[in-house]
Design a protein around this motif. Sequence first.
Motif, PDB file in Angstrom:
ATOM      1  N   GLU A  25      64.713  34.659  61.983  1.00 33.18           N
ATOM      2  CA  GLU A  25      65.052  33.257  61.739  1.00 33.18           C
ATOM      3  C   GLU A  25      66.425  33.146  61.080  1.00 33.18           C
ATOM      4  N   GLY A  26      66.730  34.017  60.143  1.00 32.85           N
ATOM      5  CA  GLY A  26      68.048  34.017  59.485  1.00 32.85           C
ATOM      6  C   GLY A  26      69.158  34.324  60.488  1.00 32.85           C
ATOM      7  N   ALA A  27      68.886  35.329  61.334  1.00 30.76           N
ATOM      8  CA  ALA A  27      69.884  35.704  62.343  1.00 30.76           C
ATOM      9  C   ALA A  27      70.072  34.565  63.337  1.00 30.76           C
ATOM     10  N   THR A  28      68.964  33.888  63.684  1.00 31.17           N
ATOM     11  CA  THR A  28      69.036  32.775  64.622  1.00 31.17           C
ATOM     12  C   THR A  28      69.860  31.644  64.020  1.00 31.17           C
ATOM     13  N   LYS A  29      69.593  31.328  62.744  1.00 26.86           N
ATOM     14  CA  LYS A  29      70.368  30.268  62.084  1.00 26.86           C
ATOM     15  C   LYS A  29      71.849  30.655  62.021  1.00 26.86           C
ATOM     16  N   GLU A  30      72.099  31.904  61.704  1.00 29.37           N
ATOM     17  CA  GLU A  30      73.490  32.376  61.639  1.00 29.37           C
ATOM     18  C   GLU A  30      74.137  32.275  63.020  1.00 29.37           C
ATOM     19  N   TYR A  31      73.387  32.655  64.050  1.00 26.89           N
ATOM     20  CA  TYR A  31      73.892  32.585  65.422  1.00 26.89           C
ATOM     21  C   TYR A  31      74.142  31.131  65.812  1.00 26.89           C
ATOM     22  N   GLU A  32      73.224  30.228  65.435  1.00 32.47           N
ATOM     23  CA  GLU A  32      73.402  28.805  65.733  1.00 32.47           C
ATOM     24  C   GLU A  32      74.644  28.265  65.031  1.00 32.47           C
ATOM     25  N   ASN A  33      74.848  28.669  63.777  1.00 33.60           N
ATOM     26  CA  ASN A  33      76.047  28.232  63.042  1.00 33.60           C
ATOM     27  C   ASN A  33      77.319  28.738  63.735  1.00 33.60           C
ATOM     28  N   ASP A  34      77.283  30.001  64.137  1.00 34.94           N
ATOM     29  CA  ASP A  34      78.443  30.563  64.846  1.00 34.94           C
ATOM     30  C   ASP A  34      78.701  29.799  66.147  1.00 34.94           C
ATOM     31  N   LEU A  35      77.597  29.502  66.882  1.00 34.43           N
ATOM     32  CA  LEU A  35      77.743  28.759  68.132  1.00 34.43           C
ATOM     33  C   LEU A  35      78.301  27.360  67.875  1.00 34.43           C
ATOM     34  N   GLU A  36      77.828  26.709  66.826  1.00 38.94           N
ATOM     35  CA  GLU A  36      78.337  25.374  66.497  1.00 38.94           C
ATOM     36  C   GLU A  36      79.824  25.432  66.155  1.00 38.94           C
ATOM     37  N   GLN A  37      80.234  26.469  65.433  1.00 43.00           N
ATOM     38  CA  GLN A  37      81.655  26.619  65.100  1.00 43.00           C
ATOM     39  C   GLN A  37      82.486  26.856  66.369  1.00 43.00           C
ATOM     40  N   VAL A  38      81.947  27.701  67.261  1.00 42.18           N
ATOM     41  CA  VAL A  38      82.656  27.979  68.518  1.00 42.18           C
ATOM     42  C   VAL A  38      82.761  26.698  69.338  1.00 42.18           C
ATOM     43  N   ILE A  39      81.644  25.945  69.425  1.00 40.68           N
ATOM     44  CA  ILE A  39      81.650  24.690  70.188  1.00 40.68           C
ATOM     45  C   ILE A  39      82.635  23.707  69.559  1.00 40.68           C
ATOM     46  N   SER A  40      82.618  23.607  68.242  1.00 40.22           N
ATOM     47  CA  SER A  40      83.543  22.713  67.546  1.00 40.22           C
ATOM     48  C   SER A  40      84.998  23.126  67.814  1.00 40.22           C
ATOM     49  N   LYS A  41      85.247  24.425  67.759  1.00 40.66           N
ATOM     50  CA  LYS A  41      86.604  24.937  68.025  1.00 40.66           C
ATOM     51  C   LYS A  41      87.009  24.645  69.460  1.00 40.66           C
ATOM     52  N   LEU A  42      86.090  24.843  70.409  1.00 38.69           N
ATOM     53  CA  LEU A  42      86.393  24.565  71.814  1.00 38.69           C
ATOM     54  C   LEU A  42      86.673  23.081  72.036  1.00 38.69           C
ATOM     55  N   LYS A  43      85.880  22.205  71.367  1.00 32.99           N
ATOM     56  CA  LYS A  43      86.135  20.764  71.480  1.00 32.99           C
ATOM     57  C   LYS A  43      87.518  20.425  70.929  1.00 32.99           C
ATOM     58  N   SER A  44      87.847  21.008  69.786  1.00 29.73           N
ATOM     59  CA  SER A  44      89.154  20.771  69.173  1.00 29.73           C
ATOM     60  C   SER A  44      90.271  21.262  70.097  1.00 29.73           C
ATOM     61  N   ASP A  45      90.082  22.458  70.669  1.00 26.09           N
ATOM     62  CA  ASP A  45      91.080  23.003  71.604  1.00 26.09           C
ATOM     63  C   ASP A  45      91.216  22.116  72.839  1.00 26.09           C
ATOM     64  N   LEU A  46      90.076  21.596  73.320  1.00 23.56           N
ATOM     65  CA  LEU A  46      90.103  20.725  74.495  1.00 23.56           C
ATOM     66  C   LEU A  46      90.883  19.450  74.196  1.00 23.56           C
ATOM     67  N   LEU A  47      90.621  18.830  73.045  1.00 24.01           N
ATOM     68  CA  LEU A  47      91.358  17.619  72.665  1.00 24.01           C
ATOM     69  C   LEU A  47      92.860  17.908  72.527  1.00 24.01           C
ATOM     70  N   GLU A  48      93.160  19.020  71.882  1.00 24.21           N
ATOM     71  CA  GLU A  48      94.566  19.404  71.713  1.00 24.21           C
ATOM     72  C   GLU A  48      95.228  19.646  73.064  1.00 24.21           C
ATOM     73  N   SER A  49      94.498  20.299  73.958  1.00 21.75           N
ATOM     74  CA  SER A  49      95.021  20.574  75.296  1.00 21.75           C
ATOM     75  C   SER A  49      95.245  19.273  76.070  1.00 21.75           C
ATOM     76  N   GLN A  50      94.318  18.324  75.942  1.00 23.69           N
ATOM     77  CA  GLN A  50      94.476  17.035  76.617  1.00 23.69           C
ATOM     78  C   GLN A  50      95.694  16.280  76.072  1.00 23.69           C
ATOM     79  N   GLN A  51      95.856  16.323  74.756  1.00 22.27           N
ATOM     80  CA  GLN A  51      97.025  15.667  74.162  1.00 22.27           C
ATOM     81  C   GLN A  51      98.318  16.347  74.614  1.00 22.27           C
ATOM     82  N   GLN A  52      98.283  17.668  74.667  1.00 22.98           N
ATOM     83  CA  GLN A  52      99.463  18.408  75.123  1.00 22.98           C
ATOM     84  C   GLN A  52      99.775  18.062  76.580  1.00 22.98           C
ATOM     85  N   ASN A  53      98.728  17.922  77.398  1.00 23.08           N
ATOM     86  CA  ASN A  53      98.929  17.535  78.798  1.00 23.08           C
ATOM     87  C   ASN A  53      99.583  16.160  78.897  1.00 23.08           C
TER      88      ASN A  53
END
Length: 189
Positions: A25-53
């Motif tokens: 359960e701890g590893a799962t929560k840690e994995y979920e947190n990591d996934l949320e950070q990755v998703i958040s980073k990807l969303k941020s990168d996508l917005l930045e990329s759209q603005q750059q475009n």
Amino acid sequence: MVPNLDLETAIQIISSLETQLSELEGATKEYENDLEQVISKLKSDLLESQQQNKCNKKQITDLEIQVDELENENIQLRNKIETLQLESDRRLERNVLLEHELLDTKEALQKLRVSKEEATSGETRRNTRSLPSQNKKMKLFKDTIKVSTTSSTLYLQNMAKTNNAARSHCNIPNTQITQSTVIATTSSV
């Protein structure tokens, strides 16, 4: 079938399984947190990329406009260069003609100077020989022609109507010369 286990072993197995479950359960929560950070980073990168475009598209549009303006300016400058080249060629040709005219004028002036010197030296010899008769001829000639002008007409009139001696030196009928074109101009050098 479950093997016969004693209670103590079963409790240890259950305890071990609970520990593993808790770790999972701890590893799962840690994995979920990591996934949320990755998703958040990807969303941020996508917005930045759209603005750059968007910025890139605007820059491309601006650059295309600038290229069009530069092409138009280039065409105008080429036309101006062509016009100036034609003007330069025309002026060069005119300068060459003027140089030839100047040389011709200098040659003519030199010839006139030589002729004047020759005439002056010849006239000096003639004047020393027959000065009184020459003056008489000049007076006769001076009295025989009347010169008058209007804006574009030159009148020559024979004044020696009764004087036979003058008429023999200068037989000019009443003459009118009309011309509005300047044939030559002179200047002192």
